[in-house]
Write a protein that holds these residues in place. Structure first.
Motif, short mmCIF file in Angstrom:
data_model
loop_
_atom_site.label_atom_id
_atom_site.label_comp_id
_atom_site.label_asym_id
_atom_site.label_seq_id
_atom_site.Cartn_x
_atom_site.Cartn_y
_atom_site.Cartn_z
N ALA A 207 12.99 -20.26 21.03
CA ALA A 207 12.86 -21.71 21.18
C ALA A 207 11.65 -22.10 22.03
CB ALA A 207 14.13 -22.29 21.80
N ARG A 208 10.97 -21.12 22.63
CA ARG A 208 9.78 -21.43 23.42
C ARG A 208 8.52 -21.49 22.57
NH1 ARG A 208 7.00 -16.41 25.18
NH2 ARG A 208 8.02 -14.67 24.12
N ALA A 209 8.64 -21.12 21.29
CA ALA A 209 7.46 -21.09 20.42
C ALA A 209 6.91 -22.49 20.19
CB ALA A 209 7.81 -20.44 19.09
N ASP A 210 5.60 -22.54 19.98
CA ASP A 210 4.96 -23.82 19.73
C ASP A 210 5.00 -24.19 18.25
OD1 ASP A 210 3.48 -26.03 20.91
OD2 ASP A 210 1.76 -25.32 19.75
N VAL A 211 5.05 -23.15 17.39
CA VAL A 211 5.06 -23.39 15.96
C VAL A 211 5.69 -22.19 15.25
CG1 VAL A 211 2.77 -22.39 15.56
CG2 VAL A 211 3.64 -24.12 13.98
#
Length: 417
Positions: A207-211
């Motif tokens: 869930a920390r991913a930007d895309v």
């Protein structure tokens, strides 16, 4: 001629649960439904193998089963789910999948999970995806897992997730390694290959991913929606099948993240150059595919990128592209327009078993049957169901490595004729 039955959404949902390291698929149903899934999981999602005894395992450690009997169908069997979950001591998450028949009993599986002493997360699949396409069951299960463990958190600019790379796909591990190398060359960190060998903790922190970046969109539509609710968008660059499409995939990721694609593109170009040199050095053998015909029977969205690559890279012509009911209108229209542009309109919708082609690209059993029946000169094994049982060497179909593998099978198969 008859062909093998393809995998449906029910079997794929089990494989989706098994795709995450630290997660177990738990089967609620009769023992006969377990045999194939336990063996399939052991082959496609390799783990250290250790026999396990007990009433739910009977020597095989993968996909434990409640082994419901005739009395359970009458009296209910949720107590068996509780007892099975109590035995799980080597996982952080369990996904309970009911067989088609058992799903009709109406067992209180949520209550069964609550009564269990299993300390991890338990997910109950509410729907049996029997007879639905494999991607529906796979995507739905991964989406439920994401929703169960992921919560919005601060996003990190240089972190991306890769979605839509199922372990059902031939050579998925090599493909994951190749894509990871490209993303590393873009100075991007992979948060998780969601549904393709990631661990539970990687799934939680995804869930920390930007895309998110999709590989096969049909295998991650619901999963992308789950991430969208947390504010994480998903881009769909198209499947990286062939050298140009792999470069396009890299370019799309670079554009979405503001990175320089040069280093990653050079990696693809190096492999593509070797392919060109092999073809040129092969003289007559290197041009034997030029003008040859091909047929395609696939249970995913690779029919279009595969057909385009074979035509543009090898000057081959499609005579049969088996259609799938679940293709969306835009995809079907794009495929129709491509076939029309090369004068092969009549290829779409033909049956592969009724159409002679020089090369057939299909699941392994179909490819073998077509060869045996003389309906093709060479059948290229594109995956399950396949006569290959033990894969000591990966056989990818995506990325630059996948292109090299298909070229190897195609040209050596044609040369042997």
């Amino acid at each position: 001629m008859t062909f093998p039955i393809t995998m449906d959404g029910y079997l794929a949902s089990i494989m989706a649960a098994e795709s995450v390291v630290g997660c177990r698929a738990v089967l609620h149903g009769p023992g006969g439904c377990r045999t194939h899934t336990a063996l399939l999981s052991a082959r496609e999602a390799l783990r250290q193998y250790a026999p396990r005894e007990g009433p739910f395992y009977f020597g095989h450690p993968r996909v434990p089963c409640t082994y419901v009997d005739e009395e359970d169908y009458i009296n209910g069997a949720d107590y068996k789910v509780t007892e099975l979950l109590d035995t799980v001591d080597d996982a952080e998450m369990c996904v309970v999948v009911s067989t088609p028949g058992t799903s009709l009993i109406g067992d209180d599986l949520h209550g069964a999970a609550t009564r269990s002493t299993f300390p991890g997360i338990t997910i109950i699949l509410e729907e049996c995806h029997m007879s639905k396409p494999a991607h529906v069951g796979y995507d739905s299960t991964i989406a439920k897992m994401v929703s169960a463990v992921c919560r919005p958190m601060e996003r990190e600019t240089d972190v991306v997730n890769v979605l839509g790379l199922p372990i059902l796909l031939e050579g998925w591990e090599d493909t994951a390694d190749e894509l990871r190398a490209y993303l590393d060359a873009l100075s991007l960190e992979v948060g998780a290959f969601v549904g393709a060998g990631c661990a539970v903790d990687e799934l939680v922190s995804s869930a920390r991913a930007d895309v998110n970046v999709a590989v096969l969109p049909e295998f991650c539509a619901a999963t992308a929606e789950a991430y969208e609710r947390m504010g994480i968008p998903t881009i769909c660059p198209g499947a990286p099948l062939g050298f140009d499409a792999t470069s396009d995939w890299i370019l799309a990721v670079a554009e979405a993240t503001g990175k320089n694609p040069g280093k990653a593109l050079t990696m693809v170009e190096k492999i593509g150059k070797r392919a060109s040199n092999v073809l040129a050095s092969g003289l007559n053998a290197g041009i034997m595919a030029r003008g040859a015909t091909f047929s395609v029977k696939l249970e995913n969205s690779l029919a279009l990128p595969l057909s385009r690559w074979l035509y543009e890279y090898l000057a081959m012509f499609p005579v049969c592209i088996e259609s799938r009911e679940w293709w969306d209108p835009d995809y079907r229209r794009e495929l129709e327009n491509f076939l029309s542009s090369i004068g092969c309109d009549d290829a779409l919708g033909r049956e592969i078993c009724m159409t002679r082609a020089d090369a057939a690209f299909a699941d392994g059993h179909t490819a073998r049957l077509l060869e045996d029946e003389g309906m093709c000169s060479v059948g290229v094994d594109m995956g399950k169901p396949s006569p290959i049982r033990l894969r000591f060497r990966e056989r990818p179909i995506l990325g630059a490595k996948g292109a090299m593998r298909m070229l190897d099978d195609l040209f050596n198969g044609m040369a042997s004729q």
